[in-house]
Write an enzyme that holds these catalytic residues in place. Structure first.
Site, short mmCIF file in Angstrom:
data_model
loop_
_atom_site.label_atom_id
_atom_site.label_comp_id
_atom_site.label_asym_id
_atom_site.label_seq_id
_atom_site.Cartn_x
_atom_site.Cartn_y
_atom_site.Cartn_z
N CYS A 52 0.82 -1.21 0.00
CA CYS A 52 0.00 0.00 0.00
C CYS A 52 0.86 1.26 0.00
CB CYS A 52 -0.88 0.03 1.24
SG CYS A 52 -1.88 -1.43 1.45
N TRP B 220 -2.99 -2.67 -1.46
CA TRP B 220 -2.60 -4.05 -1.78
C TRP B 220 -3.38 -4.91 -0.79
CZ3 TRP B 220 -0.05 -8.25 0.51
CH2 TRP B 220 0.49 -9.20 -0.37
N GLY C 248 -0.78 -1.22 6.44
CA GLY C 248 -0.50 -2.10 7.58
C GLY C 248 -1.70 -2.96 7.91
N GLU D 15 9.13 -14.60 -10.79
CA GLU D 15 8.31 -13.48 -10.33
C GLU D 15 7.83 -12.58 -11.47
OE1 GLU D 15 11.99 -10.95 -8.28
OE2 GLU D 15 10.06 -10.96 -7.32
N HIS E 107 20.05 -36.11 -6.38
CA HIS E 107 19.36 -36.57 -5.18
C HIS E 107 17.85 -36.36 -5.30
CE1 HIS E 107 23.19 -37.29 -3.27
NE2 HIS E 107 23.59 -36.10 -3.68
N LYS F 120 6.60 -4.18 -3.90
CA LYS F 120 8.02 -3.84 -3.86
C LYS F 120 8.56 -3.91 -2.44
CE LYS F 120 11.99 -2.62 -5.44
NZ LYS F 120 12.78 -3.70 -6.06
O1 M6R Z 1 13.35 -4.72 0.39
P1 M6R Z 1 13.87 -6.07 0.73
O2 M6R Z 1 15.23 -6.32 0.16
O3 M6R Z 1 13.84 -6.36 2.20
O4 M6R Z 1 12.88 -7.07 0.04
C1 M6R Z 1 12.99 -8.45 0.21
C2 M6R Z 1 12.15 -9.20 -0.80
O5 M6R Z 1 10.81 -8.88 -0.64
C3 M6R Z 1 12.58 -8.86 -2.24
O6 M6R Z 1 13.93 -9.12 -2.45
C4 M6R Z 1 11.75 -9.68 -3.24
O7 M6R Z 1 12.07 -11.03 -3.14
C5 M6R Z 1 11.98 -9.13 -4.65
N1 M6R Z 1 10.73 -9.02 -5.33
C6 M6R Z 1 12.88 -9.98 -5.46
O8 M6R Z 1 13.02 -9.54 -6.75
#
Ligand code: M6R
Length: 614
Positions: free
Chosen positions: A2, A75, A102, A494, A510, A609
């Protein structure tokens, strides 16, 4: 996740709010809305499912006037993404509107109590409960909006950044935060409010970061006032925003992700600037030097992170154990925070986060702090919650990352980790001066090597066309390149929504080797290292079962070229820097496959993000 935007001042609020929402689109969302108080003091709320552009169409014939307003991209957490659940939510009487990032954890208890007091609810969100509660408190206590918000929040359990406006009040926004970021921009006779600085940067570079447990009274006729939930006034700490508009625009690229992939030679320069001596005989990371005893006496170092940052941390583990001989553990922050981990004074916890706002990583930091660990942060966003919650740290300085798929942050994180390992190894005497200089010089040469890799853009775009309709992918690597394989797989899944898994190459036999047939593309990172021959054997095993091999190899490699179906040749770097080189073609491969499939590359479905809820 959000996003919040707010404005109060002398200009029309609507264009500022809409532009701000567009700036926040990168965070990921499924509905949008805004509330404005017009010149007659009427409160108008407009909201709908979909993108900000849908909201603009929705408001075409509506009253969008006013010099004060709040806006939101949602979101979905509680309740489906639809018009009713979109923010702002408004109170029973329609006189108070609120936006919220939140989760209100005790919303159902509060809701029951409000229902008993005659309140009705339109949405299935936790947020509507809060706006109703504020109205209830205000009505029963005959108090101001500020006092009602302050009192209501004392009854709330959860994480939030909120902004509230009221019918009849064209001057004031009340905002508050707990575990969810919020920043206020200070202009001349106007204020801006946002969940991150991107909507603010074009209006002012003077910002105040609201701290946890604080409420801001943002009144256009008065100096900014910030108080705690217990009414203790806070010192206003105005910071200068180091961000430019051009960093927030695509600069001619079709997507932010492609721009950010291509920025990497420059972002590595920014990341190492002033930190490595020109001849490579010294590395200075002030946050590490200032706390070197804590690191050198550490029983162990624990990395906590999520997603791409977790992959970078796996490389950090390898670097620090290899160069510094200090035991390292790498934990998913989301697991660490709930599994009663053993943390002792003397442990060093390194939190890695691009956004600096990931809720699980922040919670892991808080847990580690409570148990006496020294906490070091590796963040990108300056002034972010994790950066501020850690004892010390090193920024990666790669500039705003807008594409949801992390690219330049990953290479920046690994670069900082390499500099940390070099700094500690030198202090500890566990690295020879030759190896130190080789790695440090390797970092200085890295931008030129990445530039060369980016020259493969067209070749990788052509290659991607062969795999647009693949249904699964496997990514393999060993040693330093294993996390790069995991990262390559994450990038592909993703943004293209193709199922992809990363494995250490030797682990294939394995179990996962059962998946191999002629329909299975297997990306293997097979660059020179001490187990190169073993990786070649792993490639042979896949080839023997009909898998389609796409190999990332060193320039001039003839061995793998003789076996693999397709080869991407990259320049050679020191072994520990190879994941930085090898990850870039995998970013491009994922990008082009996603583009071929017509995916929304910068805002892939269901993703956000910065993941500010757990
Ligand atoms: O902002 P952050 O590095 O803490 O975010 C962690 C993950 O949410 C972030 O790396 C996510 O996996 C990305 N979308 C990967 O491309």
């Amino acid at each position: 996740m959000c996003g919040i935007v707010g404005y109060v001042g002398y200009r029309e609020a609507y264009p500022i709010l809409i532009k701000g929402l567009h700036r926040l689109e990168y965070r990921g969302y499924d509905s949008a809305g805004l509330a404005l108080v017009n010149g007659a003091g009427e409160l108008n709320v407009h909201k709908c499912r979909g993108k900000v552009a849908d909201l603009e169409r929705f408001t075409e014939a509506k009253d969008i006037s006013g010099h004060i307003g709040i806006a939101h991209t949602r979101w979905a957490t509680h309740g489906a993404p639809n018009d009713v659940n979109a923010h702002p939510h408004y109170s029973e009487s329609g006189s108070i509107a609120l936006i919220h990032n939140g989760i209100i954890e005790n919303y159902s208890v509060l809701k029951d109590a409000l229902i008993q007091n005659g309140y009705t609810f339109k949405s299935s969100t936790d947020t509507e409960v809060l706006v109703q509660l504020i109205e209830y408190v205000k009505a029963t206590n005959h108090c101001s909006l500020f006092e009602a918000v302050q009192s209501a929040l004392k009854q709330v359990v959860g994480a939030y950044a909120i902004a509230v406006v009221e019918k009849g009040n064209q001057d004031e926004i009340i905002a508050a935060r707990k575990s969810s970021p919020m920043v206020i921009g200070i202009g001349e006779g106007e204020y801006f409010l946002a969940s991150d600085a991107t909507p603010i940067v074009e209006y002012t570079d003077r910002v105040v970061y609201v701290n946890d447990g604080e409420i801001a009274v943002i009144n256009r006729n008065q100096p900014l006032k910030v108080v705690s939930f217990d009414n203790v006034e806070s010192q206003i700490d105005i910071r200068k925003l180091e961000m430019s508009i051009s960093q927030l625009e695509k600069g001619g690229y079709p997507h932010f992700m492609l721009k950010e992939i291509h920025e990497q030679p420059r972002t590595i320069v920014d990341c190492i600037r002033g930190r490595i001596s020109p001849n490579g005989d010294d590395v200075v990371l002030s946050g590490v030097i200032a706390n070197k005893d804590k690191f050198l006496q550490a029983r162990r170092i624990i990395f906590v992170a999520c997603g791409t940052s977790w992959h970078a941390a796996l490389i950090g583990e390898h670097l620090i154990e290899d160069m510094c001989r200090i035991p390292v553990e790498v934990e998913y922050a989301s697991e660490f925070r709930y599994r009663n981990p053993v943390i002792e004074p003397g442990d060093v916890v390194v939190a890695v986060s691009q956004s600096g706002e990931t809720a699980d990583t922040l919670a892991a930091v808080e847990l580690a702090r409570a148990q006496g660990a020294f906490i070091f942060g590796i963040c990108n966003v300056v002034g972010s919650s994790i950066a501020r919650a850690t004892d010390s740290g090193a920024y990666i300085h790669v500039g705003p990352e807008i594409g949801v798929a992390s690219t330049k942050a990953f290479t920046g994180q690994v670069t900082v980790m390499t500099m940390i390992a070099l700094t500690l190894a030198k202090e500890k005497g566990t690295i020879s001066s030759e190896r130190f200089a080789e790695v440090a010089r390797g970092l200085l040469e890295l931008p030129a090597k990445l530039e060369k890799v980016l020259g493969l853009d067209e070749e990788i775009r052509d290659l991607s066309k062969i795999f647009t309709y693949a249904r699964n992918f496997i990514y393999l690597g060993r040693g330093y390149n294993y996390p790069a394989a995991l990262e390559g797989a994450l990038k592909l899944k993703e943004i293209s929504y193709i199922h992809a898994e990363g494995y250490p190459a030797a682990e294939m036999k394995h179990g996962p080797i059962a998946l191999i047939d002629s329909e299975m593309p297997v990306v293997v990172i097979a660059t020179p290292d001490n187990i190169y021959e073993k990786t070649v054997s792993n490639i042979q095993e896949i080839k023997a079962r009909g898998g389609k091999i796409i190999a990332v190899v060193a320039e001039g490699d003839t061995v793998v070229r003789g076996i693999a179906d397709y080869c991407i040749e990259v320049p050679v770097a020191v072994e520990c820097l190879m994941p930085l080189v090898a990850s870039v073609p995998l970013q491009l491969l994922a990008y082009y496959i996603a583009v071929n499939k017509g995916r929304d590359v910068d805002q892939p479905r269901n993703l956000a993000k910065s993941v500010t809820v757990e």
